[in-house]
Motif scaffolding. Structure first.
Motif, short mmCIF file in Angstrom:
data_model
loop_
_atom_site.label_atom_id
_atom_site.label_comp_id
_atom_site.label_asym_id
_atom_site.label_seq_id
_atom_site.Cartn_x
_atom_site.Cartn_y
_atom_site.Cartn_z
N SER A 86 0.82 -1.22 0.00
CA SER A 86 0.00 0.00 0.00
C SER A 86 0.85 1.27 0.00
N LYS A 87 2.09 1.15 0.43
CA LYS A 87 3.00 2.30 0.45
C LYS A 87 3.65 2.53 -0.92
N LYS A 88 3.58 1.51 -1.77
CA LYS A 88 4.14 1.57 -3.12
C LYS A 88 5.60 2.05 -3.13
N PRO A 89 6.47 1.36 -2.39
CA PRO A 89 7.88 1.78 -2.37
C PRO A 89 8.56 1.51 -3.71
N ALA A 90 9.47 2.41 -4.08
CA ALA A 90 10.26 2.17 -5.29
C ALA A 90 11.22 1.02 -5.09
N VAL A 91 11.73 0.88 -3.86
CA VAL A 91 12.68 -0.19 -3.55
C VAL A 91 12.69 -0.45 -2.05
N LEU A 92 12.85 -1.71 -1.67
CA LEU A 92 13.08 -2.07 -0.29
C LEU A 92 14.58 -2.23 -0.09
N LEU A 93 15.14 -1.51 0.86
CA LEU A 93 16.56 -1.61 1.18
C LEU A 93 16.72 -2.62 2.31
N THR A 94 17.25 -3.79 1.99
CA THR A 94 17.43 -4.83 2.98
C THR A 94 18.90 -4.95 3.37
N LEU A 95 19.13 -5.61 4.49
CA LEU A 95 20.46 -5.65 5.10
C LEU A 95 21.17 -6.94 4.74
N ARG A 96 22.23 -6.83 3.96
CA ARG A 96 23.08 -7.97 3.69
C ARG A 96 24.52 -7.49 3.52
N GLY A 97 25.40 -8.02 4.33
CA GLY A 97 26.80 -7.63 4.25
C GLY A 97 27.62 -8.45 5.22
N VAL A 98 28.92 -8.45 5.00
CA VAL A 98 29.82 -9.25 5.83
C VAL A 98 30.30 -8.42 7.01
N ASN A 99 30.19 -8.98 8.20
CA ASN A 99 30.78 -8.37 9.39
C ASN A 99 32.30 -8.55 9.28
N THR A 100 33.03 -7.44 9.16
CA THR A 100 34.47 -7.54 8.91
C THR A 100 35.24 -8.06 10.11
N ASP A 101 34.60 -8.14 11.26
CA ASP A 101 35.27 -8.68 12.44
C ASP A 101 35.10 -10.20 12.50
N SER A 102 33.86 -10.66 12.35
CA SER A 102 33.58 -12.10 12.51
C SER A 102 33.63 -12.86 11.20
N GLY A 103 33.41 -12.16 10.08
CA GLY A 103 33.29 -12.84 8.79
C GLY A 103 31.92 -13.39 8.52
N ASN A 104 30.98 -13.21 9.46
CA ASN A 104 29.62 -13.70 9.28
C ASN A 104 28.77 -12.69 8.50
N VAL A 105 27.72 -13.19 7.88
CA VAL A 105 26.84 -12.35 7.07
C VAL A 105 25.64 -11.90 7.90
N SER A 106 25.28 -10.64 7.76
CA SER A 106 24.15 -10.10 8.53
C SER A 106 22.83 -10.73 8.08
N LYS A 107 21.82 -10.58 8.93
CA LYS A 107 20.51 -11.19 8.68
C LYS A 107 19.70 -10.29 7.74
N GLU A 108 19.35 -10.82 6.58
CA GLU A 108 18.57 -10.06 5.61
C GLU A 108 17.09 -10.36 5.78
N ALA A 109 16.27 -9.31 5.75
CA ALA A 109 14.83 -9.48 5.93
C ALA A 109 14.24 -10.31 4.79
N SER A 110 13.32 -11.19 5.16
CA SER A 110 12.63 -12.01 4.18
C SER A 110 11.24 -12.35 4.71
N PHE A 111 10.25 -12.26 3.85
CA PHE A 111 8.88 -12.62 4.25
C PHE A 111 8.14 -13.12 3.01
N GLU A 112 7.04 -13.82 3.25
CA GLU A 112 6.25 -14.32 2.14
C GLU A 112 5.65 -13.15 1.36
N GLY A 113 5.95 -13.10 0.08
CA GLY A 113 5.44 -12.02 -0.77
C GLY A 113 6.49 -10.97 -1.09
#
Length: 457
Positions: free
Chosen positions: A147-174
């Motif tokens: 209903s907000k009609k966003p042009a783009v959803l900015l989600t979080l994905r990237g490597v933590n340069t300290d741990s080497g682990n990848v951040s949690k990216e948002a995901s949902f049905e639809g």
């Protein structure tokens, strides 16, 4: 412990706050309103961010121990906490970059929850609790965002340069119906987290105060002969409050009295710590602070007689890394080893000791870091040095034998970089005289010890 802080008055701030009651610190959720505003301001300056972009973050989930129904204590995902300050699991959050308008999505709990866990709160409760503009249920996220009609959803994905682990990216049905960009957000929000606001600094001062008191209690209680499991908090330790942490290490003699050798090594490490504190200011390169600590260690080990020769020549063969193989310190905040250590353009230095640094950035006002130099006598590293002609020529092996099995000394304090220097957040006895007096006098000494955390350089 009192919840009062030296600077500012968060407890008196208007609006809702996080509070654990009694004498704990009240933290206004305005802290997170400001964080969202900072994030939006930064994203609007990014030429790659389209108009009508929406930040979408997913919070942490509750987990159970293996296959049982025994829950593991929930701790919020750090980026989600920085943005919303939400303590509940299973939530999503969205922020309209253009307007700053915020939305929180909370789980719709079953009626059985009210039987076993307590009252089920309506969306309006969370809107007021977290000072957001809208609250909906998680199962409505797709329709609400559409209903907000966003042009783009900015989600979080990237490597933590300290741990080497990848951040949690948002995901949902639809989510597939939306245009999603997972490249832009991570570096921008990480940079926001590197620089602390005044309200964040107040929480970090508080966590340091509590952790310092815990260390002092251990210092009073320790006795020679105790096992490690009995005095677990003798070692690297830091408390956390509302997800903001601290990280403190104290080294002291179990019997309350330093031997001459213990004193010599301890004072060498303390001297390097104080030298770094004196040198810290905006613009200083963190690797240079590591090099400074290294040089002080080499000078002091030469005075003790463990080393011999020219310190400049020792530096050239990286002799300091034999005694301090770890990095000098790290960024601190919502994570103990906080994010942002190696953003684009900041490279690791592939040299002994320096390669272990968790950041190689130049310091900026508002950064919070640990300063934790140490001198260790690690047989594996000592043996390597003794078999390397370039390093062994500086070592007095006869004197070194006295320190085999010595272990090591580390002193770790938390500091905030100010406009002209630094603020010491940690408050524990540090000199040999303070430690011995504190351990001898016990409770009465704890009351008379002057906190150093109010001093600024």
């Amino acid at each position: 412990m009192t919840g009062e802080v030296r600077r500012g008055n968060m407890a008196a701030a208007a609006g809702p706050s996080f509070w654990l009651g009694n004498e704990t610190l009240k933290v206004p959720v305005a802290l997170f309103v400001l964080n969202r505003r900072r994030l939006c301001d930064r994203l609007r300056q990014n030429k790659d961010v389209q108009k009508n972009s929406v930040v979408l973050l997913q919070g942490g989930e509750e987990t159970q121990r293996y296959c049982t129904d025994t829950g593991i204590v929930f701790r919020q995902e750090s980026y989600f906490h920085w943005t919303f300050g939400v303590t509940e699991a299973g939530c999503f959050g969205a922020v309209d970059v253009d307007t700053g308008r915020s939305m929180l999505f909370v789980p719709q709990l079953p009626e059985s929850y009210a039987v076993w866990m307590g009252k089920i709160h309506p969306p309006e409760f969370f809107k007021k609790k977290y000072a957001v503009d809208e609250v909906h249920y998680v199962n409505e996220i797709s329709s609400v965002l559409a209903s907000k009609k966003p042009a783009v959803l900015l989600t979080l994905r990237g490597v933590n340069t300290d741990s080497g682990n990848v951040s949690k990216e948002a995901s949902f049905e639809g989510i597939s119906q939306f245009n999603v960009n997972n490249k832009i957000l991570h570096p921008e929000i990480a940079e926001c987290r590197v620089i602390k606001t005044d309200m964040e600094l107040e929480v970090l001062r508080y966590t340091n105060k509590i952790s310092s008191e815990a260390h002092k209690e251990v210092m009073k209680a320790v006795k020679a002969g105790m096992k490690e499991y009995e005095m677990e908090s003798l070692f690297d330790m830091g408390g956390e409050y509302y997800c903001y942490g601290s990280d403190i290490t104290c080294t002291f003699p179990a019997n309350g009295k330093f031997t001459p050798d213990q004193r010599a090594i301890y004072e060498a490490v303390l001297k390097s710590s104080r030298a770094v504190m004196k040198a810290v200011r905006p613009g200083v390169a963190w690797p240079d602070m590591h090099r400074l600590a290294d040089r002080v260690h080499l000078e002091e080990l030469t005075k003790i007689g463990i080393l011999k020769g020219n310190v400049d020549d020792m530096v050239k063969v990286h002799l300091g890394a034999i005694f301090m193989p770890h990095g000098l310190g790290h960024l601190l905040g919502i994570d103990v080893h906080d994010v942002g250590g190696y953003p684009e353009g900041v490279e690791r230095i592939d040299l002994p000791g320096l390669r272990s640094l968790r950041t190689a950035r130049s310091l900026e006002q508002g950064m919070v870091l640990t300063i934790e130099p140490g001198i260790y006598f690690i047989d594996h590293l000592l043996d390597q040095a003794l078999h390397d002609p370039a390093q062994s020529c500086f070592i007095n092996n006869d004197v070194l034998q006295r320190f085999r099995g010595f272990g090591g000394v580390r002193i770790e304090d938390d500091i905030a970089v100010t406009a002209s220097g630094m603020e010491l957040l940690t408050c524990v006895p540090r000199t040999v005289e303070e430690i011995e007096a504190f351990m001898a006098e016990g409770q009465s000494s704890a009351k008379s010890f002057d906190c150093l955390s109010s001093q600024k350089q």
